[in-house]
Write an enzyme that holds these catalytic residues in place. Structure first.
Site, PDB file in Angstrom:
ATOM      1  NE  ARG A  42      -4.111   1.882   0.691  1.00 33.91           N
ATOM      2  CZ  ARG A  42      -4.966   2.353  -0.194  1.00 33.91           C
ATOM      3  NH1 ARG A  42      -4.793   2.115  -1.488  1.00 33.91           N
ATOM      4  NH2 ARG A  42      -6.021   3.059   0.194  1.00 33.91           N
ATOM      5  CB  THR A  68      -9.034  -0.845  -6.889  1.00 41.05           C
ATOM      6  OG1 THR A  68      -9.645  -0.969  -5.765  1.00 41.05           O
ATOM      7  CG2 THR A  68      -9.560  -0.035  -6.993  1.00 41.05           C
ATOM      8  CB  THR A  91      -5.696   0.708  -7.400  1.00 40.44           C
ATOM      9  OG1 THR A  91      -6.430   1.806  -7.929  1.00 40.44           O
ATOM     10  CG2 THR A  91      -5.347   0.992  -5.948  1.00 40.44           C
ATOM     11  CG  ASP A 133      -8.374   5.445  -0.792  1.00 47.05           C
ATOM     12  OD1 ASP A 133      -9.314   6.053  -1.320  1.00 47.05           O
ATOM     13  OD2 ASP A 133      -7.989   4.327  -1.180  1.00 47.05           O
TER      14      ASP A 133
END
Length: 560
Positions: A99, A374, A392, A416
């Site tokens: 991430r 994503t 993504t 996010d």
């Protein structure tokens, strides 16, 4: 938008009827021992090339992901991040966290001006990106379990970037939609627009020599080039010139993290998901645990969809309150317990929607916590390697920034985070202080790479694309297939719903029957049309054969 691909090795590619036009997304090797399915035929071909040269599922999955960064760069690429669940041939399972990470200079209120959130700052330009993590995961996977040299895995994508490919209508439409924003960034305009600043039309041969050069350097030097070499320095130079925060030191500090997979039981299947900062694994498990208290197959269609919607609503209320990077906030493991699911399920009535739904408090919420730590790609091979990767750059073309000279689209994953508690992000999701911006923190994600085991053996893998709908797509695919006994293709083509608590709206695909729509309205649901949306793909092992299914809605989208 998250883009999803599935790649599988199998002797049988489709066990359900699929139109001939969709078969370009799925291919079987001539010897019948391997197969690949993706959302982009060129990515499928790149993976097939690697398989023909002796690669395994790990090599093929990475090759497909790299190719998508070339031909589907509006959705994914090495300027973004990923979560991967890998079941290695020896039976061990790893959850790999790639991430994106907030830079060291990030701060809680970095998107607030005069007390008000300026939403564009977290979505476009220099402040929108976190430090990318996908390269770290791909490099680790190839080193640990790949069968080919790294340069062979990169080779198909290098050729695609260098020689170019004719863009399809979807790509052209995305360029047209974002032309004005892309024109504001020199690197992006140089690649994605013509000399007059207009978007390339469908059929244009898009060549990306800078991206090819970056891939060549990665093939030669590995992740060091990206995190401690020229790429990191190029990003720092651009950020300094454009009031951004990311530095070469941020890249050097980045590390792929090993997370503990989230294990839960659904019917007689063991479900393996990804833990925080993914909310996907937690809330796929929470929703399924809640649904397990109902005999879904015995309910009529309206009641079944109603119960699923109510379970979604409960889980997303918990998501907004509890979920964040577990290195910074306490995320209770009790969210995935059967005891908590039974308690939450008791609030669901078959007669009427729940009003004023709030988060719950699972037992041990202050002491029993997840560890502080994503496009979707799934792969499997006859040696027992199973791979599920969701990756993504977030929304179309991420931050809209291509770092000049690299060809790499940078993510806008900082959106996010919660810019301010209660303020929705681009997907309409709200959150609490748990997901606020902090230096070195990883934002909450809906990515949900998922593996199902039966009797300790892997039997199914799936994942999805589509922001917060990723979670609900995965749940519905499992329910339609396991509870209702539908073949994978039929399970995926069934009408979908989505509820994320806020806004208090039940989204329903237009293909749903009037009876279903009216029945849900009569139970008190606020219905809005959405779709066809998302992209789920799945692989199943049954009766000694693999079955791989590409998202049925792709064909409909590609006709427009």
């Amino acid at each position: 938008m998250r883009v999803l691909i599935v790649l599988t090795l199998s002797a049988l590619i489709y066990a359900s009827p699929v139109s001939a036009s969709m078969q370009g997304y799925a291919q079987v090797t001539p010897d019948g021992k391997a197969a690949v399915a993706t959302v982009q035929p060129r990515a499928t071909e790149a993976a097939m090339t690697v398989l023909k040269e002796g690669g395994n599922a790990v090599d093929a999955a990475v090759a497909a992901a790299l190719a998508l960064g070339v031909v589907d760069g509006h959705n994914s690429g090495i300027g973004g991040g990923c979560f991967a669940i890998v079941r290695w041939a020896d039976g061990s399972i790893e959850a790999l966290d790639g991430r994106e990470m907030a830079p060291a200079a990030a701060s809680r209120d970095m998107y607030v001006r005069d007390g008000v959130v300026v939403k564009g700052l977290s979505r476009t330009g220099a402040l929108a990106s976190g430090v990318p993590g996908s390269v770290a995961v791909y490099d680790y996977m190839l080193k640990k379990g790949g069968a080919l040299a790294r340069d062979k895995v990169y080779a198909p994508s290098i050729e695609l970037a260098q020689k170019g490919f004719p863009i399809d209508q979807i790509y052209a439409d995305r360029l047209a939609r974002h032309r004005q924003t892309l024109a504001g960034f020199e690197g992006s305009a140089a690649v994605l627009l013509n000399a007059e600043g207009q978007p390339w039309p469908a059929g244009h041969l898009l060549q990306q020599p800078d991206l090819a050069a970056t891939y060549r350097a990665l093939a030669k030097e590995g992740a060091d080039y990206f995190y401690r070499g020229e790429f990191a320095q190029a990003v720092e130079r651009w950020m300094k010139a454009n009031e951004g925060l990311i530095t070469a030191a941020d890249f050097a500090r980045y590390k792929m993290l090993h997370r503990k997979p989230v294990y839960s039981q659904y019917r007689d299947y063991e479900v393996v998901g990804f833990g925080p900062p993914s909310s996907g694994g937690v809330h796929v498990a929470e929703i399924l645990n809640t649904l397990q208290t109902f005999e879904l197959a015995e309910l009529d269609e309206v009641s079944r969809y109603h119960v699923i919607a109510e379970a979604m609503k409960l889980a997303f209320a918990d998501r907004a309150y509890w979920l964040g990077d577990p290195a910074f906030v306490d995320v209770p493991k009790g969210l995935v317990s059967d005891e908590y699911a039974r308690k939450r399920a008791a609030s669901i009535s078959l007669e009427r929607v729940q009003e004023n739904v709030q988060h719950g408090t699972p037992k041990g919420s202050d002491i029993n916590l997840f560890d502080k730590h994503t496009t979707h790609i799934a792969a499997a091979d006859s040696d027992g390697n199973w791979v599920a990767i969701t990756t993504t750059v977030n929304t179309d073309f991420g931050s809209k920034v291509i770092i000049p000279g690299t060809g790499v689209v940078m993510n806008n994953q900082m959106d996010d985070f919660v810019a301010q508690p209660g303020v929705a992000n681009i997907y309409g999701l709200v959150g609490s202080e748990a997901n606020a911006v902090a230096p070195g923190k990883r934002p909450l994600s809906s990515m949900s790479p998922t593996l199902l085991l039966r009797g300790g053996k892997p039997v199914m893998t799936l994942g999805a694309a589509g922001g917060p709908t990723i979670i609900t797509q995965v749940v519905q695919a499992i329910v339609q297939h396991i509870d209702l006994g539908k073949p994978l293709y039929e399970a995926l083509v069934s009408p979908r719903i989505h509820h994320q608590w806020q806004p208090n709206t039940l989204y329903l695909e237009p293909v749903a029957s009037d009876a279903l729509r009216d029945g849900l309205k009569n139970l008190g649901h606020n219905i809005k049309s959405l779709g066809p949306y998302g992209s789920t793909q799945a692989i199943e092992w049954r009766d000694g054969k693999f079955t791989a299914v590409s998202e049925p809605r792709l064909e409909q989208r590609n006709k427009h």
